[in-house]
Scaffold this active site. Structure first.
Site, mmCIF file in Angstrom:
data_model
loop_
_atom_site.group_PDB
_atom_site.id
_atom_site.type_symbol
_atom_site.label_atom_id
_atom_site.label_comp_id
_atom_site.label_asym_id
_atom_site.label_seq_id
_atom_site.Cartn_x
_atom_site.Cartn_y
_atom_site.Cartn_z
ATOM 1 N N GLY A 458 -23.403 -19.082 -25.301
ATOM 2 C CA GLY A 458 -23.224 -20.099 -26.339
ATOM 3 C C GLY A 458 -24.543 -20.703 -26.768
ATOM 4 O O GLY A 458 -25.606 -20.340 -26.265
ATOM 5 N N ASP A 459 -24.396 -21.632 -27.710
ATOM 6 C CA ASP A 459 -25.558 -22.278 -28.310
ATOM 7 C C ASP A 459 -25.413 -23.784 -28.064
ATOM 8 O O ASP A 459 -24.428 -24.387 -28.503
ATOM 9 C CB ASP A 459 -25.542 -21.958 -29.813
ATOM 10 N N PHE A 460 -26.389 -24.368 -27.382
ATOM 11 C CA PHE A 460 -26.228 -25.795 -27.030
ATOM 12 C C PHE A 460 -26.366 -26.735 -28.218
ATOM 13 O O PHE A 460 -26.170 -27.936 -28.082
ATOM 14 C CB PHE A 460 -27.128 -26.209 -25.870
ATOM 15 N N ARG A 475 -36.371 -27.683 -18.180
ATOM 16 C CA ARG A 475 -37.402 -27.260 -19.142
ATOM 17 C C ARG A 475 -36.780 -26.851 -20.475
ATOM 18 O O ARG A 475 -37.174 -25.871 -21.093
ATOM 19 C CB ARG A 475 -38.235 -26.129 -18.534
ATOM 20 N N HIS A 478 -38.206 -30.142 -23.538
ATOM 21 C CA HIS A 478 -39.599 -30.064 -24.032
ATOM 22 C C HIS A 478 -39.764 -29.000 -25.128
ATOM 23 O O HIS A 478 -40.783 -28.971 -25.800
ATOM 24 C CB HIS A 478 -40.586 -29.835 -22.869
HETATM 25 C C1 SAM Z 1 -38.055 -22.617 -21.362
HETATM 26 S S1 SAM Z 1 -36.660 -21.639 -21.011
HETATM 27 C C2 SAM Z 1 -36.013 -22.492 -19.591
HETATM 28 C C3 SAM Z 1 -35.151 -21.646 -18.736
HETATM 29 C C4 SAM Z 1 -34.691 -22.300 -17.447
HETATM 30 N N1 SAM Z 1 -33.863 -23.445 -17.684
HETATM 31 C C5 SAM Z 1 -35.878 -22.622 -16.572
HETATM 32 O O1 SAM Z 1 -36.211 -23.778 -16.361
HETATM 33 O O2 SAM Z 1 -36.502 -21.649 -16.085
HETATM 34 C C6 SAM Z 1 -35.580 -22.118 -22.323
HETATM 35 C C7 SAM Z 1 -34.264 -21.400 -22.315
HETATM 36 O O3 SAM Z 1 -33.480 -21.955 -23.369
HETATM 37 C C8 SAM Z 1 -32.655 -20.920 -23.870
HETATM 38 N N2 SAM Z 1 -32.201 -21.334 -25.218
HETATM 39 C C9 SAM Z 1 -32.983 -21.516 -26.291
HETATM 40 N N3 SAM Z 1 -32.243 -21.941 -27.329
HETATM 41 C C10 SAM Z 1 -30.970 -22.013 -26.895
HETATM 42 C C11 SAM Z 1 -29.749 -22.406 -27.505
HETATM 43 N N4 SAM Z 1 -29.727 -22.816 -28.786
HETATM 44 N N5 SAM Z 1 -28.614 -22.406 -26.768
HETATM 45 C C12 SAM Z 1 -28.658 -22.002 -25.467
HETATM 46 N N6 SAM Z 1 -29.789 -21.622 -24.830
HETATM 47 C C13 SAM Z 1 -30.940 -21.634 -25.541
HETATM 48 C C14 SAM Z 1 -33.543 -19.707 -23.861
HETATM 49 O O4 SAM Z 1 -32.817 -18.515 -23.869
HETATM 50 C C15 SAM Z 1 -34.353 -19.925 -22.581
HETATM 51 O O5 SAM Z 1 -33.808 -19.233 -21.501
#
Ligand code: SAM
Length: 574
Positions: A458-460, A475, A478
């Site tokens: 899904g998409d948050f 993370r 940020h």
């Molecule tokens: C910086 S990484 C952090 C991953 C993990 N939480 C960590 O701390 O290692 C950001 C994550 O956000 C996910 N992401 C980006 N946009 C998103 C969205 N709209 N909905 C869900 N996940 C998303 C990416 O796929 C990625 O895995």
């Protein structure tokens, strides 16, 4: 002592006031007071420093027309003044600072004894830069009067053995907020002096006379202590700037080492024997001369150690091995690859406040990766390399009453896997973009937790799954601007009952001038995703606006932080 107009012929009134101030300081201050005014040390740290050294003198630079007249004038005041001796260290510092030859500067040291002060003989040390009318040195004198670069308070070190001095230096710099500021050997007095300077919150040298510089005075010639201190001193700004400007070369050299798999072919620091350049060149299929030059550079960066023409890996280089726990090899390839490219758009990001990645490459970072599976896999591996940051998290959170943990955008499940392993009664929900979930399933299976985890694509920005007791955003915030963060947090709040807990893992921008990886990463966020690193206060505000209350902030490895919050009943209600 009151300022008198006719104290010393040819002495500026500001210089005269400076001498009087130093005289009263030497009479009245004690070692603890001097340290309290200069360094950010606790009472016990000050006690520890004071057990090795004692306040001995206050020094000021003055600019009389003539040193002889200065000495005569001071003696006429009834002060006990030694004959002047030539200055070496201060003269050289003035020459460097003002770009004038040493031969053009006549600098003397004049000691005024203040016998009734402290437990023994203390002195006021005057650095007298002769500035006779017409000498052309009036500009230097004026600047020095404002900046007071040479004013300092001096402590005599009782027994300047290497260990004691190294300990004092470490305490003053690491804890006390002082920076090494040069030093030298004074052959006339047979002593070694180490200077320290106070740093303001913004990293600038302080100009708060007289409490901005400290001198440690060691008897005799202390070569090792002086060399270590000089090495830590910002002595030549142009050289230091040149070195900083080669940062991109460092990024590339490390990325090339990662690409070649260099670390996998070198023995670690404890292993033997070293591998020769010839052998390495043939194993890696690299040009011998090119490789030896890369290795020499990597040795200067302390990633490898050279034994003539052979090399081993240092502890700093070891995380580049592909099989190291949390190998940094994927990150090295990212920073030398796509992020190296995107950083060329930093100027655009700074000018417009908009991310440079999308402007340069035509797509936002997450979309761009999604369409390039090898790059997406590399990014996910690079994120998982931060496992050491997550190590303490499970132990910091009380999972007793929790049943379900929902990790929002949890990447490949590194953190969630750790939480599920720590608390076997928990179930997990990993919410991610679909292309990441395949790798997450594998990761959770590898750590034996896949059967306790649901994987939800899904998409948050649309929704987050309901039904959790603890939600995790590691993370994530940020990566986004404040408006987008507010939206993500609102979706979380909407899915969480009052009292449910929210864990944030983020680097925090320091507010007290201390160094943090958050500072360079903030620029990375601006350039590559349009997000930002934030202070704890900034996160607290975002949380409150969305209906959360921040409960605690705990430091994690790699400059990370765990922020624990809970859902309040209403947004804005703490
Ligand atoms: C910086 S990484 C952090 C991953 C993990 N939480 C960590 O701390 O290692 C950001 C994550 O956000 C996910 N992401 C980006 N946009 C998103 C969205 N709209 N909905 C869900 N996940 C998303 C990416 O796929 C990625 O895995």
């Amino acid at each position: 002592m009151p300022v008198r107009q006719d104290w010393v012929a040819g002495l500026d009134l500001a210089d005269q006031a400076c001498i009087e101030e130093a005289l009263s300081l030497v009479r009245d201050a004690d070692t603890d007071g001097v340290l309290a005014g200069l360094a950010k040390l606790t009472k016990y740290q000050r006690y520890s420093v004071a057990s090795h050294c004692a306040f001995s003198h206050a020094a000021v630079l003055v600019c009389p027309d003539s040193t002889a007249d200065l000495v005569a004038g001071l003696r006429a005041q009834g002060l006990a003044v030694d004959d002047p001796s030539p200055s070496v260290v201060v003269r050289e510092r003035l020459s460097r600072r003002h770009g004038v030859p040493v031969s053009a500067l006549n600098v003397a040291i004049v000691h005024i004894h203040v016998p009734e002060a402290g437990d023994g003989d203390r002195i006021v040390e005057l650095f007298a830069l002769e500035t006779p009318p017409g000498s052309g040195l009036a500009g230097i004198a004026a600047r020095e009067r404002v900046e007071r670069n040479e004013s300092h308070l001096g402590l005599n070190v009782d027994e300047p053995d290497e260990v004691a001095v190294a300990g004092l230096r470490a305490l003053l710099v690491d804890e006390g907020g002082l920076a090494a500021d040069g030093g030298g050997y004074n052959s006339v007095e047979d002593c070694t002096v180490l200077y320290f300077r106070r740093i303001d919150g913004d990293g600038q040298f302080a100009h708060a006379y007289p409490q901005h510089r400290l001198e440690l005075r060691l008897s005799g010639r202390c070569e090792t202590q002086l060399a270590a201190h000089q090495a830590a001193t910002l002595d030549d700004p142009a050289r230091e700037l040149l070195e900083l400007m080669t940062g991109a070369w460092t990024t590339q050299a490390i990325a090339v080492a990662a690409e070649l798999g260099l670390a996998d072919h070198l023995p670690g620091p404890a292993a033997a024997p070293p591998v020769s350049v010839d052998e390495l060149a043939s194993r890696l299929g690299a040009d011998r001369d090119g490789l030896s030059r890369l290795l020499r550079y990597l040795a200067s960066l302390r990633l490898v150690t050279s034994f003539g023409d052979s090399y081993t890996l240092t502890a700093l280089g070891e995380p580049l091995r592909h099989d190291a726990r949390s190998s940094l090899r994927p990150l090295a390839l990212m920073y030398g690859g796509v992020f190296y490219q995107s950083f060329s758009a930093l100027a655009h990001a700074v000018r417009t406040g908009q991310q440079g990645f999308e402007w340069l490459l035509g797509q936002g970072h997450f979309e761009y990766f999604k369409e390039r599976p090898p790059l997406a896999a590399l990014f996910d591996a690079a994120m998982a390399a931060s496992a050491p940051m997550f190590d303490p998290v499970a132990g910091l959170v009380d999972f007793t009453d929790a049943r379900v943990v929902v990790d929002i955008a949890g990447g490949t499940g590194e953190l969630l896997g750790q939480l599920l392993q720590h608390a076997p009664h928990l179930r997990g929900v990993l919410f991610e973009r679909s292309h990441v979930l395949t790798r997450a399933r594998q990761r959770l299976a590898d750590v034996g937790c896949a059967d306790r985890c649901d994987f939800v694509a899904g998409d948050f920005t649309d929704f987050v799954p309901e039904g959790g007791d603890i939600y995790v955003l590691s993370r994530i915030l940020h990566d986004w601007d404040d408006q987008q963060c507010a939206e993500i947090l609102r979706h979380c709040a909407a899915s969480m009952p009052a009292g449910a807990r929210l864990l944030l893992v983020e680097r925090l921008l320091p507010t007290d001038g201390t160094s943090s990886l958050a500072v360079p990463w903030d620029l990375h966020m601006l350039c590559n995703v349009g997000g930002r690193e934030r202070t704890a206060g900034h996160y607290e505000h975002l949380l409150e606006e969305a209906g959360f209350s921040l409960d605690s902030v705990t430091r994690l490895p790699l400059d990370g932080n765990l922020l624990q919050a809970h859902r309040t009943t209403q947004p804005g209600q703490a």
